[in-house]
Scaffold this active site. Sequence first.
Site, PDB file in Angstrom:
ATOM      1  N   LYS A   1      -0.379   1.536  -2.819  1.00 40.68           N
ATOM      2  CA  LYS A   1      -1.530   2.134  -3.505  1.00 40.68           C
ATOM      3  C   LYS A   1      -1.213   2.362  -4.964  1.00 40.68           C
ATOM      4  CE  LYS A   1       0.235   6.446  -4.115  1.00 40.68           C
ATOM      5  NZ  LYS A   1       0.460   7.084  -5.436  1.00 40.68           N
TER       6      LYS A   1
ATOM      7  N   ASP B   1       0.153  11.360   1.305  1.00 37.74           N
ATOM      8  CA  ASP B   1      -0.421  10.031   1.112  1.00 37.74           C
ATOM      9  C   ASP B   1      -0.647   9.275   2.419  1.00 37.74           C
ATOM     10  OD1 ASP B   1      -0.403  10.330  -1.643  1.00 37.74           O
ATOM     11  OD2 ASP B   1       1.511   9.296  -1.918  1.00 37.74           O
TER      12      ASP B   1
END
Length: 310
Positions: free
Chosen positions: A8, A138
């Site tokens: 990401k 996350d």
Amino acid sequence: MAVRVPAKVNLQYYVGARGPDGFHELVTVFQAVSLYDEVTVAPAGTLRITVTGDPRIGADTVPNDAGNLAARAAIALAAHTGRTPGVSIRIRKRIPVAGGMAGGSADAAAALVACDRLWETGCSREELSAIAAELGSDVPFMLHGGTALGRGRGHLLEAMASTGPFHWVIAGTDVGQLTAEAYEAHSRFRAAEGRAPALPSGPTDGLRSALTSGDPKALATEMHSDMQATALRLRPELSRLLDFGVEHGALRGLVSGTGPSCAFLAASTEEAERLRRLLESFEGCTRALAVHGPVDGIETVTPSDEGDGQ
């Protein structure tokens, strides 16, 4: 059972106060990009971890014991479903370790999904997301993929529309940066400077518009990270890397997450490849990878037998 999971980047990253749980409150926009780790699981008498990958991304530094986030994910799922965590987990690393791209979180999410399917636990996505949130801030997004707004510790997610594709070059060095250390330094610097933490209610309207229109130039003007100044104080050499990328055609460069990887937004596939070659030649840059986003989250794949070079 083999799955692949993307890395990401954070398009906007606002850091609030540290809560009583020790975590900072966040407002951030994640985008999953086409750089993948692969996690393969198989039945075993005991929990075993094998990690392969290029030493230049820190693959040789990943723990191969119960301290590995993927191992912790298997243990957590086994506890949730009342079974023993007898599984062999093989991780092929391609996401830089301690690089600000959620590589460890990605592996944890991948292990959750792969073990859930291997063991046929029947857990809902909501159950897996709850376990993921306990493993790390996350990890829930790595189950999600695409583009999403994260609140709380980053684990409270809201999908965001994004036309894409957006073209990125991820560049960095072979020296990682631990997330916890970066947050500790950020709090220390902010307190020393007398800056009070403040969070917006959400992403800017300009960011939402840029994502829905698919306009990379508009996106470049909206990219922001509260953590960038801290990352540059910890790793001053990244300033030269960011300047070099922008001077050679990047629309914008931003330290990814807590660093030290830098994400450069390019106008097209061709521009990204041209920029990748230039960044690879920059002194101190040990890797530069052209990727795109947004991409889907975890996907089932055929186990790879290819080499582990980048």
